[in-house]
Write an enzyme that holds these catalytic residues in place. Sequence first.
Site, PDB file in Angstrom:
ATOM      1  N   SER A  75     -60.328  17.949 -61.886  1.00 34.17           N
ATOM      2  CA  SER A  75     -61.668  17.287 -61.670  1.00 34.17           C
ATOM      3  C   SER A  75     -61.493  15.530 -61.327  1.00 34.17           C
ATOM      4  O   SER A  75     -60.258  15.092 -62.539  1.00 34.17           O
ATOM      5  CB  SER A  75     -62.572  17.524 -62.147  1.00 34.17           C
ATOM      6  N   ASP A  76     -62.686  15.426 -61.161  1.00 26.34           N
ATOM      7  CA  ASP A  76     -62.494  13.692 -61.331  1.00 26.34           C
ATOM      8  C   ASP A  76     -64.382  13.194 -61.179  1.00 26.34           C
ATOM      9  O   ASP A  76     -65.366  13.774 -60.675  1.00 26.34           O
ATOM     10  CB  ASP A  76     -61.955  13.099 -59.994  1.00 26.34           C
ATOM     11  N   THR A  77     -64.273  12.258 -62.169  1.00 24.83           N
ATOM     12  CA  THR A  77     -65.931  11.809 -61.793  1.00 24.83           C
ATOM     13  C   THR A  77     -66.404  10.264 -61.636  1.00 24.83           C
ATOM     14  O   THR A  77     -64.913   9.851 -62.402  1.00 24.83           O
ATOM     15  CB  THR A  77     -66.046  12.618 -63.980  1.00 24.83           C
ATOM     16  N   SER A 112     -66.197  16.427 -58.759  1.00 28.51           N
ATOM     17  CA  SER A 112     -65.752  16.771 -58.325  1.00 28.51           C
ATOM     18  C   SER A 112     -64.249  17.730 -58.499  1.00 28.51           C
ATOM     19  O   SER A 112     -64.309  17.148 -59.720  1.00 28.51           O
ATOM     20  CB  SER A 112     -64.949  16.309 -56.798  1.00 28.51           C
TER      21      SER A 112
END
Length: 195
Positions: A75-77, A112
């Site tokens: 994930s990436d924020t 995501s």
Amino acid sequence: MPYQILNNYTLVLGSNSPRRKQFLHDLGLTFVVRASDIDEIYPHELQGAAITDYIAKLKADAIALTDEREILITSDTTVWHEGQSLGKPLDRQDAIEMLTSLSGKAHEVITSICLKTQQKEHVFHVVTAVHFKPLSLEQIEYYIDQYKPYDKAGAYGIQEWIGLVGIERINGSYTNIVGLPTTELMEELLQFIKD
């Protein structure tokens, strides 16, 4: 329990984030950690969720799956504010500038997630609106000096002091702001297994 089907798989968390590890633990999931160390560089024309989608997939592509029963979760924020992606602050001054820009305004937190096996992958994202009340420089400096939010997108953690005194309201997933939208993750994970 509807999640028992997950016992047939090995979940692989592609992150060293203590918050993401804790969320998976709190969900009652058994998992192993296999993180990669990539440069989070993306094409400059990407905007908003396209950035985090790209990086979540980039992280997944950098981690090898060794068994067909493994499901990788990366994930990436980011904090998306006024057409800019605010990642982790470089230093104290950068953190001050980020929080000053967020003060008294609304922004979006976008996470995501990429789910991947040896056979397929699926990328999705969750967006939460966050509204900050006006913050004084004294409040901003106190928070940065006491909590050192240098590992957090947008230079803040909603679960910390700044969230208690500075955030007026949110619209959407709270856990997304902390770093992993757990409700959506479980829904997508169960659907991913069925598809």
